[in-house]
Design a protein around this motif. Structure first.
Motif, PDB file in Angstrom:
ATOM      1  N   THR A   1      42.465  36.931  38.043  1.00  0.00           N
ATOM      2  CA  THR A   1      43.811  36.810  38.610  1.00  0.00           C
ATOM      3  C   THR A   1      44.841  36.987  37.508  1.00  0.00           C
ATOM      4  O   THR A   1      44.563  36.752  36.328  1.00  0.00           O
ATOM      5  CB  THR A   1      44.023  35.438  39.285  1.00  0.00           C
ATOM      6  N   ALA A   2      46.032  37.378  37.910  1.00  0.00           N
ATOM      7  CA  ALA A   2      47.147  37.510  36.968  1.00  0.00           C
ATOM      8  C   ALA A   2      48.443  37.287  37.726  1.00  0.00           C
ATOM      9  O   ALA A   2      48.482  37.372  38.962  1.00  0.00           O
ATOM     10  CB  ALA A   2      47.146  38.890  36.311  1.00  0.00           C
ATOM     11  N   PHE A   3      49.500  36.994  36.969  1.00  0.00           N
ATOM     12  CA  PHE A   3      50.832  36.781  37.559  1.00  0.00           C
ATOM     13  C   PHE A   3      50.782  35.702  38.634  1.00  0.00           C
ATOM     14  O   PHE A   3      51.224  35.897  39.762  1.00  0.00           O
ATOM     15  CB  PHE A   3      51.394  38.093  38.112  1.00  0.00           C
TER      16      PHE A   3
ATOM     17  N   GLU B   1      49.099  36.606  41.889  1.00  0.00           N
ATOM     18  CA  GLU B   1      49.644  37.684  42.714  1.00  0.00           C
ATOM     19  C   GLU B   1      48.759  38.926  42.635  1.00  0.00           C
ATOM     20  O   GLU B   1      48.711  39.715  43.580  1.00  0.00           O
ATOM     21  CB  GLU B   1      51.071  38.010  42.269  1.00  0.00           C
ATOM     22  N   LYS B   2      48.078  39.096  41.508  1.00  0.00           N
ATOM     23  CA  LYS B   2      47.139  40.198  41.350  1.00  0.00           C
ATOM     24  C   LYS B   2      45.736  39.602  41.270  1.00  0.00           C
ATOM     25  O   LYS B   2      45.485  38.685  40.481  1.00  0.00           O
ATOM     26  CB  LYS B   2      47.450  40.983  40.065  1.00  0.00           C
ATOM     27  N   LYS B   3      44.826  40.124  42.096  1.00  0.00           N
ATOM     28  CA  LYS B   3      43.479  39.563  42.177  1.00  0.00           C
ATOM     29  C   LYS B   3      42.447  40.681  42.210  1.00  0.00           C
ATOM     30  O   LYS B   3      42.709  41.766  42.729  1.00  0.00           O
ATOM     31  CB  LYS B   3      43.320  38.705  43.431  1.00  0.00           C
ATOM     32  N   ALA B   4      41.266  40.367  41.682  1.00  0.00           N
ATOM     33  CA  ALA B   4      40.140  41.299  41.769  1.00  0.00           C
ATOM     34  C   ALA B   4      38.869  40.518  41.462  1.00  0.00           C
ATOM     35  O   ALA B   4      38.916  39.413  40.921  1.00  0.00           O
ATOM     36  CB  ALA B   4      40.298  42.458  40.792  1.00  0.00           C
TER      37      ALA B   4
ATOM     38  N   ARG C   1      45.744  42.670  33.488  1.00  0.00           N
ATOM     39  CA  ARG C   1      47.157  42.517  33.854  1.00  0.00           C
ATOM     40  C   ARG C   1      47.878  43.861  33.821  1.00  0.00           C
ATOM     41  O   ARG C   1      48.698  44.161  34.678  1.00  0.00           O
ATOM     42  CB  ARG C   1      47.854  41.574  32.873  1.00  0.00           C
ATOM     43  N   ARG C   2      47.574  44.674  32.813  1.00  0.00           N
ATOM     44  CA  ARG C   2      48.353  45.890  32.556  1.00  0.00           C
ATOM     45  C   ARG C   2      47.600  47.168  32.910  1.00  0.00           C
ATOM     46  O   ARG C   2      48.028  48.268  32.544  1.00  0.00           O
ATOM     47  CB  ARG C   2      48.783  45.917  31.086  1.00  0.00           C
ATOM     48  N   ASP C   3      46.448  47.032  33.570  1.00  0.00           N
ATOM     49  CA  ASP C   3      45.663  48.199  33.990  1.00  0.00           C
ATOM     50  C   ASP C   3      45.339  49.101  32.795  1.00  0.00           C
ATOM     51  O   ASP C   3      45.591  50.316  32.812  1.00  0.00           O
ATOM     52  CB  ASP C   3      46.405  48.991  35.073  1.00  0.00           C
TER      53      ASP C   3
END
Length: 252
Positions: free
Chosen positions: A33-35, A38-41, A219-221
């Motif tokens: 997770t990040a942010f 808000e971003k998950k995988a 986080r930054r791909d």
């Protein structure tokens, strides 16, 4: 070792009752997770790598007399830990400017700081873990002045150990965060390092190339997160047997 009842599930780990009073089983998930989630995988093998890396760092801290919750690793995804009361703070140690510090202060990422800087954030996902000054922490009773002195001393000792270990394998320790727990031994309370120490909770850059080997990759791909964590584990000599693919053989 059989797990007991699930007592807590976070973004990256789950805690179960342990086999003895005062113990827990900590299970490392593959969730990333990040942010503030808000971003998950789901990243195959991440839990295995973080389990092994956190074991490596906690054992290293034990060897130099820095108390922590780690007892032993149970399998590829689980470790036995001491149960403790978590101080509701994230303790952030910064050696170089990066991330939110660079945004707040306009300092270029990678700038060496004059000395290690310690920040504190209040652990509350709904609030986004806001930064808080020491005065707030003491005023609201989250920790006493003596606690804060001890927490700072613990954080700096962890920093010295981590920075040295990472430098030895060609990695720059940009920053990291830890959590602190309270344990009681008879009538006496002491503070110990808790939660985990892994690339999830550190910023790690290759000294020569500046390549990021931490959760900023997600986080930054910037590439494959498992590959980044595997590189850290490879350099430290703690890769699990058969590499991250061993995660597939672990009972979830």
């Amino acid at each position: 070792m059989a797990r007991g009842k699930k007592i807590y599930e976070g973004k990256a780990k789950t805690l179960y009752e342990g086999p003895e009073p005062g113990t827990l089983i900590q299970y490392f998930k593959d969730d990333a997770t990040a942010f503030n989630a808000e971003k998950k995988a789901v990243v195959d093998g991440k839990g295995v790598l973080n389990n092994r890396l956190s074991e490596f760092f906690m054992e290293g801290l034990n060897s130099i007399g820095v108390p922590n919750h780690f007892i032993k690793r149970l399998n590829m995804r689980e470790q036995l830990i001491r149960q403790c009361e978590i101080v509701p703070l994230e303790v952030i140690v910064r050696n170089f400017a990066a991330g939110s510090m660079s945004k707040r202060l306009g300092i270029e990422e990678g700038t060496r700081l004059p000395r290690p800087i310690i920040e504190f954030s209040y652990k509350d996902d709904d609030l986004g873990d806001p930064l808080v000054p020491e005065e707030y922490i003491i005023a609201f009773g989250w920790a006493s002045q003596q606690d804060m002195d001890d927490i700072v001393a613990l954080a700096l000792r962890v920093n010295d150990f981590m920075a040295g270990v990472m430098y030895g394998v060609g990695i720059k320790l940009i920053d990291f965060k830890i959590e602190i727990g309270r344990v009681w031994e008879g009538d006496f309370m002491r503070l110990i390092v808790a939660d985990e120490i892994s690339p999830d909770s550190c910023r790690l850059w290759d000294i020569e190339s500046g390549q990021k080997l931490d959760k900023d990759v997600f986080r930054r791909d910037l590439g494959n997160l498992t590959d980044a964590y595997t590189e850290v584990a490879r350099r430290l000599g703690v890769l699990p047997t058969n590499g991250p693919a061993a995660a597939n053989s672990v009972i979830n």
